[in-house]
Design a protein around this motif. Structure first.
Motif, short mmCIF file in Angstrom:
data_model
loop_
_atom_site.label_atom_id
_atom_site.label_comp_id
_atom_site.label_asym_id
_atom_site.label_seq_id
_atom_site.Cartn_x
_atom_site.Cartn_y
_atom_site.Cartn_z
N VAL A 92 -3.50 7.73 -0.96
CA VAL A 92 -2.26 7.25 -1.73
C VAL A 92 -2.16 5.98 -1.69
N ARG A 93 -2.12 4.96 -2.67
CA ARG A 93 -1.99 3.56 -2.62
C ARG A 93 -3.42 2.96 -2.00
N GLU A 94 -3.36 2.74 -0.59
CA GLU A 94 -4.60 2.34 -0.10
C GLU A 94 -4.96 2.69 1.11
N THR A 95 -6.42 2.57 1.68
CA THR A 95 -6.88 3.11 2.65
C THR A 95 -6.10 2.73 3.99
N GLU A 96 -5.64 1.38 3.88
CA GLU A 96 -5.01 0.87 5.01
C GLU A 96 -3.61 1.64 5.30
N ALA A 97 -3.25 2.51 4.46
CA ALA A 97 -2.14 3.49 4.80
C ALA A 97 -2.53 4.23 6.23
N LYS A 126 4.10 6.48 1.72
CA LYS A 126 5.21 5.98 0.90
C LYS A 126 5.26 4.29 1.30
N VAL A 127 4.43 3.76 2.09
CA VAL A 127 4.59 2.42 2.32
C VAL A 127 4.03 1.72 1.21
N ALA A 128 4.90 0.62 0.60
CA ALA A 128 4.67 0.10 -0.78
C ALA A 128 3.43 -0.88 -0.60
N ASP A 129 3.40 -1.47 0.42
CA ASP A 129 2.14 -2.22 0.64
C ASP A 129 1.29 -2.30 1.98
N PRO A 130 0.74 -1.28 2.22
CA PRO A 130 0.28 -0.84 3.51
C PRO A 130 -0.82 -2.05 4.32
N LYS A 131 -1.36 -2.88 3.33
CA LYS A 131 -2.04 -3.97 3.79
C LYS A 131 -1.26 -5.00 4.58
N VAL A 132 0.10 -5.24 4.04
CA VAL A 132 0.98 -6.10 4.67
C VAL A 132 1.55 -5.83 6.00
N VAL A 133 1.82 -4.28 6.14
CA VAL A 133 2.48 -3.62 7.21
C VAL A 133 1.30 -3.56 8.31
N LEU A 134 0.18 -3.39 7.69
CA LEU A 134 -1.12 -3.27 8.80
C LEU A 134 -1.35 -4.88 9.34
N LYS A 135 -1.23 -5.78 8.54
CA LYS A 135 -1.33 -7.13 9.20
C LYS A 135 -0.46 -7.53 10.19
N VAL A 136 0.73 -7.22 9.91
CA VAL A 136 1.93 -7.16 11.09
C VAL A 136 1.68 -6.44 12.22
#
Length: 195
Positions: free
Chosen positions: A105-110, A138-148
């Motif tokens: 759901v959304r992206e692999t980064e989730a 449910k994370v809207a932008d997993p890439k941003v959260v993963l980067k953090v």
């Protein structure tokens, strides 16, 4: 009858997905193999030559080639591209059961966010003030959260590969899209009599 050999190819949307998914898929197959009544040999997933974001005809040709040599072909797309996997299956009606969809759901980064311990190991110097979301899908932008979570580092190949090797499969099983994928993988392996 001797042990059988499972061969599996993977097409991903991009290189960063591949870095994470190759070790993860290998670990998941190994876990499934432990429960197999007869047993089978498996030496690892083989990445395909093109990415699934390529022109559809190129992807279809690649899948046709891979189906000639591999038992299973796994096709990765992010959720908004799910219809592409179904369209490819329609092109191979006799082999559609050998094409496994891997669609977060959304992206692999989730999926990379599912295990806080693995994230901490991937970025040990990172301040642990951030929190992993309870429902990573449910994370809207997993890439941003993963980067953090990784402290803003830019070594995606190393970080994503390490997460693919260390994220707990038990943590991933709590992610509904991961369960959908492993259920589909299990059914495909059962149909081919590996499980």
């Amino acid at each position: 009858m001797g042990r059988r050999y499972l061969s599996l190819a993977l097409l991903t949307e991009g290189a960063s997905d591949q870095w994470f998914l190759v070790p993860l898929i290998d670990r998941q197959i190994t876990e499934l193999a432990h429960g197999a009544p007869v047993g089978f040999d498996y030496s690892g997933v083989v990445p395909g030559e093109c990415f699934t974001v390529a022109h559809r005809d190129l992807v279809v040709r690649e899948v046709a080639d891979l189906l000639s040599y591999f038992d299973l072909v796994m096709i990765h797309h992010d959720h908004n591209e799910r219809s592409k996997v179904d369209a490819i299956r329609e092109r191979f009606p006799g082999d559609a059961h050998r094409i496994v969809a891997l669609v977060p759901v959304r992206e692999t980064e989730a999926w990379m966010l599912a295990d806080p311990a693995a994230l901490k190991e991937a970025a040990p110097a990172r301040d642990a003030a951030w929190e992993v979301p309870h429902d990573v899908e449910k994370v809207a932008d997993p890439k941003v959260v993963l980067k953090v979570a990784l402290g803003g580092r830019r070594d995606a190949e190393r970080d994503f590969g390490r997460l693919g090797q260390t994220v707990a499969l038990d943590a991933l099983r709590k992610v509904p899209a991961y369960r959908v994928w492993t259920d589909e993988l299990r059914r495909a392996m059962e149909r081919l009599r590996f499980l």
